[in-house]
Each structure stands twice: as C-alpha cells, then as structure tokens.
Design a protein around this motif. Structure first.
Motif, PDB file in Angstrom:
ATOM      1  N   GLU A   4       0.926  -0.882   0.003  1.00 35.57           N
ATOM      2  CA  GLU A   4       0.124   0.032  -0.346  1.00 35.57           C
ATOM      3  C   GLU A   4       0.980   1.308   0.306  1.00 35.57           C
ATOM      4  OE1 GLU A   4      -4.017  -1.114   2.356  1.00 35.57           O
ATOM      5  OE2 GLU A   4      -2.484  -0.064   3.064  1.00 35.57           O
ATOM      6  N   ARG A   5       2.318   1.155   0.657  1.00 32.81           N
ATOM      7  CA  ARG A   5       3.014   2.653   0.090  1.00 32.81           C
ATOM      8  C   ARG A   5       3.949   2.194  -0.951  1.00 32.81           C
ATOM      9  NH1 ARG A   5       3.635   4.578   5.733  1.00 32.81           N
ATOM     10  NH2 ARG A   5       2.232   3.451   6.965  1.00 32.81           N
ATOM     11  N   GLU A  56       9.995   6.534   1.640  1.00 33.06           N
ATOM     12  CA  GLU A  56       9.471   7.756   3.510  1.00 33.06           C
ATOM     13  C   GLU A  56      10.430   7.547   3.984  1.00 33.06           C
ATOM     14  OE1 GLU A  56       6.566   4.913   4.653  1.00 33.06           O
ATOM     15  OE2 GLU A  56       7.320   5.629   2.820  1.00 33.06           O
ATOM     16  N   GLU A 134       2.753  11.552  -3.480  1.00 40.53           N
ATOM     17  CA  GLU A 134       1.777  11.192  -2.853  1.00 40.53           C
ATOM     18  C   GLU A 134       0.667  10.556  -3.513  1.00 40.53           C
ATOM     19  OE1 GLU A 134       0.224  14.916  -0.430  1.00 40.53           O
ATOM     20  OE2 GLU A 134       1.888  15.879  -0.260  1.00 40.53           O
ATOM     21  N   SER A 135       0.079   9.270  -2.713  1.00 40.38           N
ATOM     22  CA  SER A 135      -1.030   8.951  -3.395  1.00 40.38           C
ATOM     23  C   SER A 135      -1.856   8.957  -2.585  1.00 40.38           C
ATOM     24  CB  SER A 135      -0.921   7.748  -3.596  1.00 40.38           C
ATOM     25  OG  SER A 135      -1.303   6.882  -3.765  1.00 40.38           O
ATOM     26  N   HIS A 136      -3.192   9.317  -2.929  1.00 34.00           N
ATOM     27  CA  HIS A 136      -4.635   8.914  -2.170  1.00 34.00           C
ATOM     28  C   HIS A 136      -4.269   9.962  -0.649  1.00 34.00           C
ATOM     29  CE1 HIS A 136      -6.600   6.246  -4.667  1.00 34.00           C
ATOM     30  NE2 HIS A 136      -5.062   5.350  -4.294  1.00 34.00           N
ATOM     31  N   GLY A 137      -3.510  10.920  -0.548  1.00 33.08           N
ATOM     32  CA  GLY A 137      -3.477  12.005   0.503  1.00 33.08           C
ATOM     33  C   GLY A 137      -2.245  11.671   1.404  1.00 33.08           C
ATOM     34  N   ARG A 138      -1.813  10.410   0.882  1.00 35.00           N
ATOM     35  CA  ARG A 138      -0.931   9.599   1.805  1.00 35.00           C
ATOM     36  C   ARG A 138       0.545   9.677   0.948  1.00 35.00           C
ATOM     37  NH1 ARG A 138      -0.732   4.371   5.412  1.00 35.00           N
ATOM     38  NH2 ARG A 138      -2.588   4.712   4.885  1.00 35.00           N
ATOM     39  N   VAL A 139       1.849  10.581   1.854  1.00 33.78           N
ATOM     40  CA  VAL A 139       2.703  10.737   2.054  1.00 33.78           C
ATOM     41  C   VAL A 139       3.997   9.189   1.042  1.00 33.78           C
ATOM     42  CG1 VAL A 139       5.200  11.505   1.785  1.00 33.78           C
ATOM     43  CG2 VAL A 139       3.019  12.840   2.761  1.00 33.78           C
ATOM     44  N   ILE A 140       4.797   9.070  -0.039  1.00 39.37           N
ATOM     45  CA  ILE A 140       4.786   7.548  -0.408  1.00 39.37           C
ATOM     46  C   ILE A 140       6.125   7.487  -0.637  1.00 39.37           C
ATOM     47  CG2 ILE A 140       2.329   7.004  -1.073  1.00 39.37           C
ATOM     48  CD1 ILE A 140       3.624   6.813  -3.952  1.00 39.37           C
TER      49      ILE A 140
END
Length: 587
Positions: A4-5, A56, A134-140
């Motif tokens: 997912e990350r 990250e 970023e993907s779907h508001g998440r820092v990847i």
C-alpha cells in the motif's frame, strides 16, 4: 514491503498493449487513463535523464534504465536498499530528501561522485530536483530527476585552468627577467616557480667558460647550478644536492641531456627508484630526494633559437598532487619566457664586460698633465639595467706649461659607443697638438669626425689651463658647463656658449676665458652625475654649488665625497668626473 505504501502500480506496468486508444472523448470521460499511464512509463523509462524513487524511509523502490546505464548497477541491485548504500562513492543528499518529505517543497541539489561506469571527465556531476510523492493523500516517497552536467563542469574547470595558466604566465613576465643580470634572472625564475608551481625549483644554465676548472670531456655538457628554491623545512633535506662542485656534467643519453637536446620536457609522477636514478645516477642524490619526501619530477628545458641555455627541475613531494599536463604546459611557458631573458642577460653580460674593459683600458691611461696641474678622475659604470656608454675624460700636456682638460660623452650605449669614444679621444689628442685655440680645436675635431664617418655624435668640453697666467679658456660642444669650487666654500657654474655636438659638421664654437685661483677646483663631469628623473637638469647642475665640498683638501677625497653624496653608490647612467687644480709653487 507494504504494497500500500509503494508508488502507484501503473508506473511499473509491464505493458500497455491492452490500453485503449486515447481520444479527446475518452480523455474527458476518463477511459483513456490506462493509455496515459503507459505514455508516462515510456517517458520515464525512455528518457536519458536518471530517475529514482525512494520511499519515506529512503529505500529504493524504482530506478529507470538511464540510471542503471550510468551507474552500471542493474535495477534489482537497488530495490529495497537504502539510498546511498549501493554507490558509496556518490554523494547522497539524505538531509534534502528528509526536508522534501517533511514539507513537500521541491528542492534542487548537485550530486557528485564516481560510478562503476568510467567517465572521461572523472568525477561525475548531476543537477537534480527532488519532489514529494503522494497517493490518496498519503506521502509515499520522493522522486528524483537528474541531468548530468559533467561536461559543462569540465569545460568550466578547463576554462578556469586556462585562466590560471595565463595569469601565472603574466605574473612570470613581471617577476622574471627584471634585470640584465644572469644570476638575478635565474634566482627570480626559481623563486617564482617555487611555490607557485612546485615544492622545489632548481635552475641550471650551460657553462660556456670553464674558469677555475678543467673543461669537461668531449661530448659532455656542463651545467652550472644557479639557484635552488624550496620551503625551509624541505631545503634542509636538499642541502646535499649542492654537492662539492658548482656544476654538473651531463653526458649524452641522460634524462636531463636528452631533455635539453630535444627541447621536450620529461615527467615522472610517483617516480620509482629506477626513474630517479635516471635523473641523477648518483644513489646519494636519490636518497636525498626520498628523504625530502619528493615523489614527482618534472624537467623542462630553457629553450632559445636552436639550443637550450639550461634546464629547470621541478619537484613535488608530501601531500602535493602529481604534476598534470596543465602543469607541464605552464612550466614550459614560464621557462620559454625566462630563457629569452637569460639569453639576453648573457649576451648583455658579454658585451658589457667587453665594453667596460675597453673603456677602462682607454681611460686608465690619460696623458699626464703638467706638474703644475693636479688632476683626480673617476669613472662609474651605470647600474645593471643599462649598457656601458661612451663617456670619457682626458688631460693633455701642451707646450708652455699649459694643460688641456677634456670631458666628453658619445651618444648611445654599448660596444659601438665605446669604440666611437676611443676615436673621438684620438682625434682630440691629435688636434690638441696643433696648438689651436680651444674653439678651433672643437671645430677641427667636428670636421674630422664627419670626414672619417663616425655615425655617433658626441658632446665635448675643453678647458685649457694656463697656470702661468692664472687663467682658463673653455669651449663646449653641447656639453654641460664646468663648476668652480673656491677655497672660501663658494661655488659657481660657469656660463659658456654651447655649440653643436661633434660629428654634425656644423661646427661654430665660442670660447670663454676666466681666472682660476691657485687653490680653486675645476669640476668637469658627464650628465650621469646630475641627471635625475623628475628634476630639471639646470636645477640639478645648480645643486652642485650647494654641496659642502672642501676645495682645499685632497682631490681624491673630494671626488669620492661628491660621488657618495650624489649617487649613493647607484647610478642610472655612466658617470665620468674630473677635478683639476693648480698646484702651489711650494707644494
């Protein structure tokens, strides 16, 4: 790794064959998105710019083919590994990536290093920009895109090196060859090259006269050691290089001799014992080099038209880098300029010595005046920057107890001026025997000089001293006026009408008669005594009357005192000086 990350899977899609064709309508409706992803993948993997993605935790999740080609490491050699661990010799801006992850602001940074793929420019340089992903508001993670600028950097470095070389050559032009003295020029060369180009610089020039030593065997070239310059701590170890002899003999076939004969430099970086022995076969010298920590040797000839006048040996040791090709070119440029100065200095020295010997030989045997006239003379050659000139003096005993005093100066300098001076001197001695008045003597000398073809004019002052009548009669052909020093301490510049110089065939001279007290001193001189830069010549002549010169003492002491006060031992032009005084009858 947590799937997912990871970055979106479309970036790593193996194929886009199933993607529908992209049309304006499908783009609007969103149906063309798989095709867009495929195009993006083609751009990323087809570009020549390196692209890397780290998560990250700064672990590789993707590298494009351009980066694997540049580094020589396949993609699977990166994935999952920490940024910087795969290529330890490539700078890793971890701090910049952490800042990008924290605030999302893109940052540019220069990355340098060496990869597994050799580069003709040496250390490689990339100008890189890093963006947060970023993907779907998440820092990847962070994506980095670089452009290699190694060639541009190399160009700028080469340009800077060229500028430095030109600056060094310009500096050498002002600091080497400032005089016409061989030893000074060699010392300036050694002092300039060390430390500007080497830790040690030694200069030697070809010995042409073997004074005080037997000549070398046939085919052997003798090199005189002129100057060795190094830092004090290094020079202490190199002291033994001086050796018991001030020269070194170079047989054919040796490194230094081949360097001089061919006109090409010789370089050995990180030299072995064997190579050092080629420079000097004496094992003691090799030991001295090693003790001083020297590791690189550069020998450069001092070239002139058709031959080398000497060599320069440059040494580097300790932490100093080996010599580069740029260093060799720079050393050759400096050596070429210095060689011209050394050759000119040697030519000047030969001409200067020959001229000075001729002049001294002529001036050392003036005719003696009558016993009733006391004379003291001095001749001072100019400083090292000028050639010997044509200054002369004379005293000729004439019938009736009279004495003719002569002071002259031939135009120009050098051997030809000295030869012309001897001819003018001979002409005036011959004319003086005719018994003519002094103004007619100058006229006759002017005509004879023109008739025999003297190509240099000369100024001349004649003073006929007649002790019986207590008078002097003077005439001048463009020469400076005499000065009378009286016993009471007063002094006077005599006012004479100047005619044209001798050799112009314009002779029209006048004579002036004046009285001369028995204890008064008459000073005749050339312009070197009074000429000073920035000072009017008439003011300088009047300055002679303001000096404290004892007229009643020894004439020898008087002329020495005068020269000491006016020259301080250094003069820009030759000086000829004559002091005369009538002797008292009871002297």
């Amino acid at each position: 790794m947590n799937a997912e990350r990871l970055p979106p899977t479309w970036l790593f899609t193996e194929t886009t064959d199933t993607a529908p064709a992209m049309t304006p309508e499908s783009h609007v409706d969103g149906v063309g998105r798989p095709c867009e992803y495929g195009l993006l993948r083609q751009i990323v993997e087809g570009t020549s710019a390196p692209v890397v993605i780290v998560d990250e935790h700064l672990r590789y999740t993707y590298v494009n083919p351009a980066w694997t080609a540049v580094t020589g490491v396949p993609a699977d050699g990166y994935l999952g590994k920490k940024f910087g661990s795969v290529l330890p010799d490539v700078q890793t801006p971890d701090d910049v990536l952490i800042e990008v992850l924290a605030d999302g602001k893109p940052r540019e940074v220069t990355v340098t290093g060496n990869t597994l793929v050799p580069s003709p420019v040496g250390r490689r340089i990339w100008r890189s920009v890093f963006h947060r992903l970023e993907s779907h508001g998440r820092v990847i993670g962070v994506c980095g895109i670089g452009v290699e600028v190694s060639n541009l950097r190399q160009y700028l470095d080469d340009l800077e090196t060229a500028h430095q070389r030109l600056a060094l050559l310009d500096a050498a032009g002002t600091r080497v060859g400032t005089t016409l003295d061989v030893e000074t020029t060699c010392a300036e060369l050694a002092d300039f090259l060390s430390p500007s180009l080497a830790d040690v610089a030694a200069v030697g020039i070809v010995e042409e006269e073997f004074l005080g030593a037997p000549p070398p065997p046939p085919g052997v070239l003798r090199l005189r050691k002129m100057k060795l310059t190094a830092a004090p701590e290094v020079q202490l170890h190199l002291h033994g290089l001086d050796g018991p002899k001030p020269y070194v003999d170079l047989p054919r076939g040796g490194v230094t001799r081949n360097c001089m004969d061919s006109g090409r430099p010789w370089l050995s970086n990180m030299a072995s014992e064997e190579l050092l022995e080629k420079v000097n076969p004496d094992p003691e010298y090799v030991k001295i080099f090693r003790t001083a920590g020297m590791h690189s040797v550069l020998i450069v000839p001092l070239p002139t038209a058709g031959r080398s006048v000497g060599t320069v040996m440059l040494l580097r040791g300790g932490d100093s880098a080996p010599f580069s090709e740029d260093d060799v070119l720079t050393a050759q440029g400096v050596a070429a300029r210095a060689a011209t100065s050394i050759d000119s200095a040697r030519r000047y020295t030969g001409e200067h010595t020959m001229t000075l010997e001729l002049q001294r030989a002529l001036l050392s045997e003036p005719d003696r005046p009558h016993p009733s006239v006391e004379v003291a003379t001095r001749y001072l050659p100019s400083g090292r920057s000028a050639l010997v000139g044509g200054d002369w003096y004379d005293s000729v005993a004439l019938p009736g107890g009279r004495t003719l005093l002569v002071m002259g100066d031939v135009m120009g300098h050098g051997f030809q001026a000295a030869v012309a001076m001897s001819q003018y001197r001979s002409v005036l001695r011959t004319v003086a025997a005719s018994g003519l008045p002094v103004d007619e003597m100058l006229g006759e000398a002017d005509r004879r000089a023109a008739r025999i073809g003297l190509d240099r004019v000369a100024t001349c002052l004649l003073v006929l001293v007649d002790p019986e009548n207590g008078t002097c009669t003077a005439s001048t052909a463009g020469h400076l006026p005499p000065v009378v020093l009286r016993p009471d301490g007063s002094a006077e510049v005599l006012d004479l009408t100047a005619g044209p110089p001798l050799g112009t065939e314009l002779g029209d001279y006048e004579m002036t008669t004046f009285s001369l007290e028995p204890d008064a001193v008459l000073l005749l001189y050339t312009d070197g005594l009074v000429e000073q830069r920035g000072t009017d010549i008439d003011d300088a002549i009047r300055g002679l009357t303001e000096l404290s010169l004892p007229a009643d003492g020894s004439l020898e002491r008087l002329v020495d005192t005068l020269l000491t006060q006016l020259t301080s031992g250094i003069c820009e032009d030759d000086i000829a000086l004559l002091a005369a005084r009538q002797r008292c009858e009871n002297a």
